[in-house]
Design an enzyme around this catalytic site. Structure first.
Site, PDB file in Angstrom:
ATOM      1  N   GLU A 107      -4.759  65.021   0.442  1.00 29.12           N
ATOM      2  CA  GLU A 107      -5.817  65.998   0.217  1.00 29.12           C
ATOM      3  C   GLU A 107      -6.925  65.473  -0.674  1.00 29.12           C
ATOM      4  OE1 GLU A 107      -4.242  69.849   0.862  1.00 29.12           O
ATOM      5  OE2 GLU A 107      -2.229  69.127   0.424  1.00 29.12           O
ATOM      6  N   LYS A 111      -1.652  50.775   4.650  1.00 28.07           N
ATOM      7  CA  LYS A 111      -2.257  50.948   5.978  1.00 28.07           C
ATOM      8  C   LYS A 111      -2.351  52.426   6.359  1.00 28.07           C
ATOM      9  CE  LYS A 111      -1.859  48.873  10.572  1.00 28.07           C
ATOM     10  NZ  LYS A 111      -1.037  47.930  11.353  1.00 28.07           N
TER      11      LYS A 111
HETATM   12 MO1  MOS Z   1      -2.132  70.989   3.459  1.00 28.83          MO
HETATM   13  S1  MOS Z   1      -3.617  72.432   3.436  1.00 28.83           S
HETATM   14  O1  MOS Z   1      -1.183  71.604   2.183  1.00 28.83           O
HETATM   15  O2  MOS Z   1      -1.424  71.081   4.966  1.00 28.83           O
END
Ligand code: MOS
Length: 710
Positions: free
Chosen positions: A677, A604
């Site tokens: 990321e 989630k």
């Molecule tokens: Mo991320 S740019 O490592 O907060």
């Protein structure tokens, strides 16, 4: 391991606090007798300054006006956190009369109220003796970094090669060779950065918006010349950050400085405008990607050469070209990464720093090659799947790209795509389908955690980590409850305080791997201890019988797996856009992503992370652009009215996500690769490729705004 909680879609344990306003953010830690500070910032990019503070000092409510003339000299002992550029030195605030960039802090007013502080800042008269400044990246000298930066504990050479890329490109059957430009972008979390500082003798407490409380304590201790244990940093809630809270920025020092001079607690909160000068940004990048291939679509040459802006006082660089070394198979590869030093403040990491920008250029280049070869973009990538990491010459610990292409393409309906540009329509809208590959390194850093089992059958588990939004409170509670074998409602997780066991930076998508593994280790030991003492298999019963708390700490750190494996998360992103042929407006209608990111602890919150990354990618592709006045480095659109970010109306109806099952015990004890990321990587190139498919126009300079399509 049974999985009663790990792998389950547990709702956020802090959801109620956040939605009812009970969660306390940095600026909300009300202190009695707090004074308010406002920062005076330079309006030139380079030079020397003189100040006249007499008017400001006499303004109502003013307690202190600090400039380089009267601010205490600070020791600024050497300190480098993992997030700091290894070369050169952080900005020293109010220590001399030199200005190196627009928006540099050059004064601080402490007053009874924030309005009085802001007013008094406007009364300081500043005279500059301007000096020549470089504020246009096109006029800056592009140079090699002076030192190799470290990624995942390994040196990152600024220049790498295998085979002969130049010669292979020259003799390639088919080639593309283009330049891609991404403008500066700023982090725009809802919560602006804020710090409250309070001294008690030579002990300092900072309530600060931070992704790394341990480093804030260590840095501020070094700046003020006090022992690190004298500085406590508290940061339980972070209202978004995307990397802006990784480093310890000058306003934290200013808050502590103001509090020392005013002899009372001082609060500093950046304005939205100051967010564009005070906390770093994703640097402007210029990249060349040249790819050569044989007629049957096998890569024979790849050149990826990029540079990015940085300041005069720090050498910042990010992993701009790293992915090109291993993402696709190619015998002849050359990568180079350079920097342009300018009179600007230092850029910093912003969500998927390096990969997001570099993969944009690479994956647009791959799409251009697919067009030149008349090969389907997915098929081109499949034909160039590497058997191993050809740069490191190591096997991948796991790599789910093929499965990601297959799953995402199927869910998207890719087989119905007609290949020519402008061949798909919905009424008057031009429809475009594009895709890209995504990757982000698996990062795992040393971390510590403690578990305290109480006789009432509950447990407190803790580590000084942060939670800027991914759901760390929740996922750690899941890992702890699972490992202890206690009901999840009987486990409390604590984070965001330097009094807790040390955690690595809450960035680089490494928190689940690092802090999660530490939490698991501490809980495992605590359970073993308690059951060892009391016998049986029921932990709550055992600790009741023991009758007093049991406290166990654990530290984890990576072993030699990085020497044996190349460790990355991989994914595939497919996008449908609709472009208005008359107005040039691009709407993203669907994003379908598939990711191989190791074990998913909470589907989630993981889904929520990925949706956030996809929306970030829409911003990058279509909207975000910090417009810099090239004459003086001033940010022209330092506000949310003119710096466009996606809002709900810009988000697609369909954001479809699949986590490809991946069992990768080699990466870390939990088998997770991180999701924060990679979710943003690949989205912008998939959109740019879809826009080409819709319109026949290849836009190589972001953002893809209507003017570029008309
Ligand atoms: Mo991320 S740019 O490592 O907060």
């Amino acid at each position: 391991m049974t999985t009663q909680y790990v792998g389950q879609p547990v709702s956020r344990v802090d959801g109620r606090q956040k939605t009812t306003g009970a969660a306390t953010y940095a600026a909300e830690f009300e202190q009695t007798n707090v004074a308010h500070a406002a920062i005076l910032r330079s309006t030139v990019a380079s030079g020397r300054l003189t100040v006249d503070t007499s008017l400001a000092e006499r303004a109502p409510g003013v307690i202190a006006v600090l400039t380089h003339r009267n601010a205490p000299k600070l020791p600024y002992r050497p300190h480098k956190g993992a997030v700091d550029p290894e070369m050169d030195e952080r900005l020293h605030v109010l220590q001399d009369d030199r200005v190196t960039h627009q928006g540099q802090p050059i004064g601080l007013v402490v007053a009874q109220t924030v309005e009085q502080a802001i007013h008094a800042v406007s009364l300081v008269r500043v005279t500059y003796r301007p000096e020549a400044a470089i504020t246009d990246v096109a006029r800056a000298q592009v140079v090699m970094p002076t030192q190799q930066k470290t990624d995942q504990g390994e040196k990152r050479p600024p220049q790498t090669g295998r085979g002969d890329a130049q010669a292979a490109l020259a003799s390639a059957d088919v080639k593309v060779d283009q330049r891609y430009v991404i403008p500066r972008e700023n982090h725009n979390p809802i919560e602006m950065h804020a710090t409250i500082a309070a001294w008690d003798g030579d002990r300092l407490t900072l309530w600060d918006k931070s992704q790394w409380v341990n480093n804030v304590a260590e840095e501020i201790a070094a700046v003020f010349g006090v022992p690190p244990e004298n500085v406590r940093v508290v940061s339980p809630f972070v209202g978004g950050a995307f990397g802006s809270g990784l480093r310890t920025w000058p306003h934290v020092t200013l808050a502590a400085l103001g509090a020392r001079v005013a002899k009372r607690p001082v609060k500093v909160m950046l304005t939205r405008r100051e967010m564009y000068y005070g906390v770093g940004y994703r640097p402007h990048t210029v990249q060349r990607v040249a790819i050569g291939a044989s007629k049957d679509g096998r890569l024979t040459a790849l050149i990826h050469d990029g540079h990015q802006e940085t300041s005069t006082y720090e050498e910042y660089s990010e992993a701009l070209v790293n992915a090109s070394r291993f993402l696709h198979s190619c015998p002849n590869v050359y990568t180079r990464q350079r920097i342009a030093r300018m009179n600007i403040h230092t850029p910093t990491y912003m969500r998927a720093p390096g990969e997001c920008s570099g993969v944009f250029a690479l994956e647009c280049g791959m799409d251009e090659l697919a067009v030149a070869l008349k090969i389907d973009p997915v098929e081109l990538r499949v034909r160039n799947e590497p058997a191993q990491d050809e740069f490191k010459r190591l096997p991948f610990s796991s790599r789910a790209t093929r499965e990601c292409y297959r799953v995402a393409a199927e869910r998207f309906g890719w087989s119905r795509r007609t290949s020519s540009p402008r061949s798909m329509r919905d009424g008057r809208w031009l429809i475009g389908w594009g895709m890209a590959t995504a990757t982000y390194p698996m990062n795992y850093a040393p971390a510590s955690a403690m578990a305290r089992l109480l006789p009432d059958g509950t447990a407190d588990v803790m580590s000084a980590s942060s939670d800027m939004g991914p759901g760390t409170w929740t996922s750690m509670t899941q890992v702890a409850a699972e490992t202890l074998g206690l009901p999840i409602e009987n486990v409390r997780f604590h984070l965001g305080d330097t009094r807790l066991p040390k955690a690595p930076v809450h960035g680089g998508s490494m928190t689940m791997a690092s802090v999660g593994s530490a939490v698991q280790a501490a809980c495992r030991k605590a359970r073993d201890d308690a059951l060892g003492q009391a016998g049986g298999t029921d932990l709550a019963e055992a600790i009741r019988r023991i009758g007093k708390p049991i406290e166990v700490s654990a530290d984890v750190k990576p072993g030699d797996e990085g020497k044996r494996f190349s460790m990355h998360a991989f994914g595939a992103v497919f996008v449908e856009v609709a472009v208005d042929p008359d107005l040039g407006e691009t709407r993203v209608r669907r994003i379908v992503g598939a990711y191989g990111a190791g074990r998913v602890v909470n589907p989630k919150t993981a889904r929520s992370q990925c949706i956030g990354g996809m929306i970030g990618g829409i911003g990058m592709a279509l909207m975000e652009h910090t417009v810099v006045d090239l004459r003086n480095g001033r940010v022209v659109n330092a506000n949310l009215a003119e710096y466009a970010v996606p809002v709900l109306a810009d988000t697609p109806q369909v954001m479809d996500l699949t986590f490809v099952e991946e069992n990768d015990p080699n990466v870390n004890p939990l088998g997770v690769k991180g999701l924060g990321e990679i979710a943003m990587v690949g989205v912008a190139p998939a959109i740019a490729n879809a826009v080409y498919h819709a319109t026949g126009k290849r836009i190589r300079e972001l953002p893809i705004t209507p003017d570029k399509l008309l």
